[in-house]
Write a protein that holds these residues in place. Structure first.
Motif, short mmCIF file in Angstrom:
data_model
loop_
_atom_site.label_atom_id
_atom_site.label_comp_id
_atom_site.label_asym_id
_atom_site.label_seq_id
_atom_site.Cartn_x
_atom_site.Cartn_y
_atom_site.Cartn_z
N TRP A 85 0.84 -1.20 0.00
CA TRP A 85 0.00 0.00 0.00
C TRP A 85 0.87 1.25 0.00
N HIS A 86 1.92 1.25 0.81
CA HIS A 86 2.83 2.40 0.83
C HIS A 86 3.52 2.59 -0.52
N LEU A 87 3.84 1.48 -1.19
CA LEU A 87 4.49 1.57 -2.49
C LEU A 87 3.49 1.82 -3.62
N GLU A 88 2.18 1.77 -3.28
CA GLU A 88 1.13 1.89 -4.28
C GLU A 88 1.32 0.86 -5.39
N ALA A 89 1.70 -0.34 -4.99
CA ALA A 89 1.92 -1.42 -5.96
C ALA A 89 0.59 -1.78 -6.63
N ALA A 90 0.63 -1.93 -7.94
CA ALA A 90 -0.59 -2.18 -8.71
C ALA A 90 -0.90 -3.65 -8.87
N ASN A 91 0.12 -4.52 -8.76
CA ASN A 91 -0.07 -5.94 -9.02
C ASN A 91 0.49 -6.79 -7.89
N MET A 92 -0.34 -7.71 -7.39
CA MET A 92 0.10 -8.59 -6.31
C MET A 92 1.28 -9.44 -6.76
N GLY A 93 2.33 -9.47 -5.93
CA GLY A 93 3.50 -10.27 -6.23
C GLY A 93 4.56 -9.55 -7.02
N PHE A 94 4.33 -8.25 -7.31
CA PHE A 94 5.28 -7.49 -8.12
C PHE A 94 5.49 -6.09 -7.53
N PHE A 95 6.75 -5.64 -7.54
CA PHE A 95 7.08 -4.25 -7.27
C PHE A 95 7.87 -3.73 -8.46
N THR A 96 7.40 -2.67 -9.10
CA THR A 96 8.17 -2.07 -10.18
C THR A 96 9.21 -1.12 -9.60
N LYS A 97 10.14 -0.71 -10.43
CA LYS A 97 11.19 0.21 -9.97
C LYS A 97 10.58 1.53 -9.51
N GLU A 98 9.60 2.02 -10.26
CA GLU A 98 8.97 3.29 -9.91
C GLU A 98 8.25 3.18 -8.57
N GLU A 99 7.53 2.08 -8.37
CA GLU A 99 6.82 1.87 -7.11
C GLU A 99 7.80 1.78 -5.95
N TRP A 100 8.87 1.03 -6.16
CA TRP A 100 9.88 0.83 -5.12
C TRP A 100 10.51 2.17 -4.71
N LEU A 101 10.97 2.93 -5.69
CA LEU A 101 11.66 4.18 -5.38
C LEU A 101 10.72 5.19 -4.72
N GLN A 102 9.50 5.29 -5.22
CA GLN A 102 8.56 6.24 -4.64
C GLN A 102 8.20 5.87 -3.21
N GLY A 103 7.84 4.59 -3.01
CA GLY A 103 7.42 4.15 -1.68
C GLY A 103 8.53 4.12 -0.66
N MET A 104 9.69 3.59 -1.06
CA MET A 104 10.80 3.51 -0.12
C MET A 104 11.36 4.89 0.21
N THR A 105 11.23 5.83 -0.72
CA THR A 105 11.65 7.19 -0.43
C THR A 105 10.76 7.80 0.65
N LEU A 106 9.45 7.59 0.52
CA LEU A 106 8.52 8.09 1.53
C LEU A 106 8.79 7.44 2.89
N LEU A 107 9.13 6.15 2.86
CA LEU A 107 9.45 5.44 4.10
C LEU A 107 10.85 5.74 4.60
N GLN A 108 11.67 6.37 3.75
CA GLN A 108 13.07 6.65 4.07
C GLN A 108 13.85 5.37 4.34
N CYS A 109 13.63 4.38 3.48
CA CYS A 109 14.31 3.09 3.60
C CYS A 109 15.14 2.86 2.33
N ASP A 110 16.43 2.70 2.50
CA ASP A 110 17.30 2.43 1.36
C ASP A 110 18.10 1.15 1.53
N CYS A 111 17.72 0.34 2.54
CA CYS A 111 18.41 -0.93 2.77
C CYS A 111 17.51 -1.81 3.64
N THR A 112 17.87 -3.07 3.73
CA THR A 112 17.10 -4.04 4.50
C THR A 112 16.94 -3.62 5.96
N GLU A 113 18.05 -3.17 6.56
CA GLU A 113 18.02 -2.83 7.99
C GLU A 113 17.06 -1.69 8.28
#
Length: 231
Positions: A85-113
């Motif tokens: 939901w945070h990544l606004e992923a459109a398809n179950m089981g998939f994260f696109t690059k755009e979704e990943w970068l947008q969502g992880m930026t909002l979460l301020q997460c750039d690594c697993t930890e």
């Protein structure tokens, strides 16, 4: 989060976001302090994405399993739905690059930890009734086959179990009703109203208004439950 391994993902370059997830501003992230004091790095976040996507433009089902293993969360865990939901992923089981970068930026997460440090926060969002409602509504478009207007019943039952199974006392009975019903799927109006029903109708159904604007699906559930209880 159920993973559909056989779904064909539309070409990400031509992919139109047919189901824009939300029309509201997500709350400011208040997760745990970052593992390090280093600022968020978009470059590091992109490299993190490619650890799973490889040369592809998407993190697919197999890579998603590895991602879940690395962050210590089962794919079927509701936290994965909150993350999607945070990544606004459109398809179950998939994260696109755009979704990943947008969502992880909002979460301020750039690594697993850093993502691991936010897991408690992601889970806590489910306790906010407004946020939960939006996650619940997002789940309909997220989980359905995009060439179908309704959610197939097997998927609907799985998602309802994930979202309401632990909090709605009547869910086991409602699940039994769906198991024996003639319905092959659930449309958006029915999906939305199940949540409203779970929040407003007493466990004994004493305040259910038969003349209310409930979908026929829920009218039939009430009739079935009363007949089942009487027998």
């Amino acid at each position: 989060m159920p993973v559909k391994k056989k779904r064909k993902l539309p070409d990400s370059d031509d992919h139109e976001r047919k189901c824009k997830i939300t029309s509201f501003t997500r709350p400011q992230i208040r997760g745990a302090r970052p593992i390090s004091e280093k600022p968020f790095s978009s470059k590091k976040c992109l490299a993190w994405f490619h650890e799973y996507a490889g040369p592809d433009k998407v993190v697919g089902p197999e890579a998603m399993e590895k991602f879940c293993e690395d962050i210590g969360v089962e794919p079927e865990n509701i936290i994965m739905l909150v993350l999607a939901w945070h990544l606004e992923a459109a398809n179950m089981g998939f994260f696109t690059k755009e979704e990943w970068l947008q969502g992880m930026t909002l979460l301020q997460c750039d690594c697993t930890e850093r993502l691991q440090s936010k897991l408690d926060y992601l889970r806590s969002e489910l306790n906010d009734s407004v946020v939960f409602k939006n996650i619940y509504r997002y789940a309909f478009d997220f989980a359905r086959d995009k060439d179908q207007r309704s959610l197939d019943m097997d998927t609907a039952k799985s998602m309802l179990a994930l979202l309401l199974g632990r909090t709605w006392p009547l869910f086991p009975v409602f699940h039994q009703f769906l198991e024996q019903s003639k319905y092959k799927g659930m449309n958006k109006d029915q999906w939305y109203n199940v949540l409203e029903f779970s929040r407003t109708i007493n466990t004994d159904l004493s305040n259910y208004d038969e003349d209310g604007a409930w979908p026929v699906l829920l009218d039939e559930f009430v009739e079935w439950q009363k007949a089942w209880s009487a027998s």
